[in-house]
Design a protein around this motif. Structure first.
Motif, PDB file in Angstrom:
ATOM      1  N   LEU A 283      43.219  26.130  40.825  1.00 35.79           N
ATOM      2  CA  LEU A 283      42.226  26.854  41.610  1.00 35.79           C
ATOM      3  C   LEU A 283      42.151  28.296  41.124  1.00 35.79           C
ATOM      4  O   LEU A 283      43.152  28.857  40.683  1.00 35.79           O
ATOM      5  N   PRO A 284      40.980  28.916  41.205  1.00 30.87           N
ATOM      6  CA  PRO A 284      40.878  30.318  40.783  1.00 30.87           C
ATOM      7  C   PRO A 284      41.514  31.254  41.796  1.00 30.87           C
ATOM      8  O   PRO A 284      41.665  30.913  42.979  1.00 30.87           O
ATOM      9  N   ALA A 285      41.891  32.432  41.343  1.00 27.37           N
ATOM     10  CA  ALA A 285      42.331  33.480  42.257  1.00 27.37           C
ATOM     11  C   ALA A 285      41.140  33.932  43.094  1.00 27.37           C
ATOM     12  O   ALA A 285      39.996  33.802  42.682  1.00 27.37           O
ATOM     13  N   GLY A 286      41.433  34.453  44.276  1.00 28.24           N
ATOM     14  CA  GLY A 286      40.357  34.879  45.162  1.00 28.24           C
ATOM     15  C   GLY A 286      40.707  36.153  45.893  1.00 28.24           C
ATOM     16  O   GLY A 286      41.641  36.861  45.545  1.00 28.24           O
ATOM     17  N   GLY A 287      39.938  36.411  46.954  1.00 28.94           N
ATOM     18  CA  GLY A 287      40.152  37.620  47.744  1.00 28.94           C
ATOM     19  C   GLY A 287      39.515  38.817  47.082  1.00 28.94           C
ATOM     20  O   GLY A 287      38.920  38.740  46.002  1.00 28.94           O
ATOM     21  N   GLY A 288      39.624  39.944  47.735  1.00 26.15           N
ATOM     22  CA  GLY A 288      39.089  41.174  47.171  1.00 26.15           C
ATOM     23  C   GLY A 288      37.647  41.426  47.575  1.00 26.15           C
ATOM     24  O   GLY A 288      37.017  40.636  48.285  1.00 26.15           O
ATOM     25  N   GLU A 289      37.114  42.533  47.080  1.00 29.05           N
ATOM     26  CA  GLU A 289      35.790  43.003  47.470  1.00 29.05           C
ATOM     27  C   GLU A 289      34.700  42.561  46.505  1.00 29.05           C
ATOM     28  O   GLU A 289      33.537  42.908  46.680  1.00 29.05           O
ATOM     29  N   TYR A 290      35.058  41.820  45.479  1.00 32.29           N
ATOM     30  CA  TYR A 290      34.094  41.454  44.441  1.00 32.29           C
ATOM     31  C   TYR A 290      34.515  40.125  43.835  1.00 32.29           C
ATOM     32  O   TYR A 290      35.667  39.699  43.979  1.00 32.29           O
ATOM     33  N   PRO A 291      33.614  39.429  43.118  1.00 33.45           N
ATOM     34  CA  PRO A 291      33.972  38.150  42.494  1.00 33.45           C
ATOM     35  C   PRO A 291      35.023  38.332  41.399  1.00 33.45           C
ATOM     36  O   PRO A 291      35.208  39.432  40.867  1.00 33.45           O
ATOM     37  N   LEU A 292      35.705  37.246  41.066  1.00 28.94           N
ATOM     38  CA  LEU A 292      36.716  37.249  40.008  1.00 28.94           C
ATOM     39  C   LEU A 292      36.084  37.719  38.697  1.00 28.94           C
ATOM     40  O   LEU A 292      35.041  37.224  38.282  1.00 28.94           O
ATOM     41  N   GLN A 293      36.724  38.700  38.066  1.00 25.54           N
ATOM     42  CA  GLN A 293      36.183  39.300  36.845  1.00 25.54           C
ATOM     43  C   GLN A 293      36.863  38.742  35.604  1.00 25.54           C
ATOM     44  O   GLN A 293      38.051  38.443  35.607  1.00 25.54           O
ATOM     45  N   ASP A 294      36.067  38.614  34.534  1.00 26.36           N
ATOM     46  CA  ASP A 294      36.651  38.210  33.259  1.00 26.36           C
ATOM     47  C   ASP A 294      36.508  39.362  32.282  1.00 26.36           C
ATOM     48  O   ASP A 294      35.755  40.297  32.475  1.00 26.36           O
ATOM     49  N   GLY A 295      37.285  39.301  31.240  1.00 27.62           N
ATOM     50  CA  GLY A 295      37.343  40.375  30.245  1.00 27.62           C
ATOM     51  C   GLY A 295      38.589  40.174  29.383  1.00 27.62           C
ATOM     52  O   GLY A 295      38.502  39.629  28.328  1.00 27.62           O
TER      53      GLY A 295
END
Length: 511
Positions: free
Chosen positions: A479-491
């Protein structure tokens, strides 16, 4: 540091009324979008845009979204369009990302941009993070060193020295709306990294900047009485000094305006709430139950009431680096004076942050005058920076293995709260520092296990998605990580740097 009036204006100051309308009206899903935009017409002043808004908003059929899109240019995000060739392999992906995430000096930054110009090239984390970030950059630099790109390590260190020289400290990021706070002080470690490659003259070159950053963190300390605090520093009951995170503003964050306003709705301590939210952002752990009161909610946040164990370990290494910078120049008296500061802080961390009942290093609660109860992965910092005794390190290692170690690596905290710096999430910099700390105290089997699980998780997600991510779910690794104020970021800058560092120490994991 220049007085506030000399600092460049922020978007809220440039666009009064329009700023609040855009952010509260959620014209864009992410409040950070608008504060990173610039006028389409570079000759048009913010005052003219605001005047046009005030004149047009009362007209029938006025459309705020259309007005903003007509007058402003959306920020670009390179990683949103970049897709890796998975078949080329993980190392090829990492090598390409150094170019994708690279930014050139902004000598010609738009007059009304929130971006602060920097003199040398640098790397951004990726995704919505379109500017340099302070503590992210150190972990990115670890990868740049492995990739033999010391020119970028040097230029990024020079950029941070420039920021210290210009503003008196290193802001959270090179944006006007970040000029009220810093982040975990990793500049000394950047200097150390460069010195390992280029020799001790590096320490002399950056010594003035190391001293000035230290002065920023310690401002006001000399006049403090025991049991009191000012801005970023507190004097404890025994006369010792420890530091805390702080933001000079008591307004909602411009880049997360609606989130902060909603958190403060109905609060009787809105100004303090905003400061504590901002201080948590300064910590890099935004957000975590680590900073919350007994209610366990953002509304109960109390960051400024805590002396974080990790922050104080970082300031200890800053003191050590300054001591060494004097020592390499043969200035023994100055070196000894700074080494005395190191010893005093080390004793203070031991006295106030070692939680005997928990067998763990925790933050010190300045209000309750006792170690905080919550265990977090920040407890590995005294191992990484050599503060712990061998017995304490062994006890921390036991707790890591029993409670924090999961299939994909180490949990950030043991609380699943929905906040991104809590379970089930894990972050590259904390994995790296845990591995470093455990190796320092000869807890190599556990260090190897953590590194192997983290590399395996990163590699598998890359094979499935072609991406390296900001954070990972280490409990349910599918499962992806979640939570926070914005969608999961890639980079993603620090993930890339830590991964390449660990890969080169574990070459068998490179596929």
């Amino acid at each position: 540091m220049p007085v506030a009036a000399q600092l460049p204006p922020t978007p809220r100051q440039l666009y009064p009324g329009l700023f609040e309308a855009v952010q509260t009206g959620q014209v864009f899903p992410d409040n950070k979008t608008f504060v990173d935009m610039v006028p389409r017409n570079p000759r048009e002043s913010p005052a003219q845009i605001v005047a046009d808004y005030q004149q047009q908003r009362a007209q029938p059929g006025f459309n705020l979204t259309q007005f903003v899109q007509t007058r402003f240019r959306l920020p670009t995000t390179d990683t949103a369009t970049y897709r890796s060739n998975v078949r080329a392999g993980l190392r090829a992906h990492l090598d390409t990302l150094w170019t994708v995430l690279r930014r050139q000096p902004q000598d010609s930054v738009s007059r009304y941009s929130s971006l602060l110009p920097l003199p040398r090239p640098y790397l951004v984390p990726g995704g919505r993070f379109r500017e340099v970030y302070y503590w992210d950059s150190y972990f990115t630099m670890l990868g740049l060193r492995e990739a033999k790109r010391l020119d970028l390590v040097r230029s990024m260190t020079d950029n941070f020295a420039y920021l210290i020289g210009r503003y008196g400290f290193i802001p959270n990021g090179n944006r006007t709306y970040y000029l009220t706070r810093s982040q975990p002080p990793f500049f000394a470690l950047m200097v150390q990294l460069l010195a390992e490659e280029q020799g001790d003259t590096v320490l002399q070159r950056y010594q003035p900047y190391l001293l000035r950053e230290y002065a920023y963190w310690m401002a006001g300390a000399d006049s403090l009485k025991p049991g009191t605090a000012t801005r970023r520093v507190a004097r404890l009951a025994g006369g010792e000094l420890l530091n805390r995170y702080w933001d000079d503003s008591t307004l909602p964050r411009e880049e997360s305006y609606i989130k902060d306003v909603e958190a403060a709705r109905g609060s009787k301590r809105a100004a303090q709430l905003y400061r504590d939210i901002r201080a948590a952002a300064a910590s890099g752990w935004d957000f975590s139950t680590r900073w919350f009161g007994p209610a366990g909610t953002l509304a109960s946040i109390r960051t400024t009431e805590l002396a974080p164990v990790d922050l104080n370990c970082l300031l200890l290494t800053l003191e050590q680096t300054i001591a060494r910078s004097y020592s390499t120049q043969g200035q023994r008296a100055e070196a000894a004076a700074w080494q005395q500061k190191v010893e005093k802080r080390s004793k203070a961390i031991q006295r106030y942050c070692w939680n005997e009942a928990a067998s763990w290093y925790t933050d010190y609660d300045l209000t309750q005058r006792r170690p905080a109860a919550i265990r977090t992965l920040a407890g590995v910092f005294p191992l990484a920076f050599g503060v712990a005794t061998p017995t304490q390190a062994s006890r921390v290692a036991k707790g890591l293995k029993a409670d924090f170690l999961k299939d994909g690596g180490l949990l950030t905290t043991l609380k699943n709260s929905g906040q991104q710096w809590d379970a089930p999430n894990a972050w590259a910099p904390l994995q790296y520092l845990a591995v470093q700390g455990l190796n320092r105290y000869r807890q190599q089997p556990l260090a190897d296990t953590i590194a192997a699980r983290w590399v395996r998780l990163n590699s598998r997600v890359f094979q499935q998605t072609g991406k390296l991510l900001e954070k990972y779910n280490v409990m349910d690794t599918h499962l992806p990580a979640g939570g926070g104020e914005y969608p999961l970021q890639d980079g993603f800058g620090w993930t890339n740097g830590v991964l390449l560092n660990l890969l080169n120490k574990r070459p068998q994991e490179s596929n």
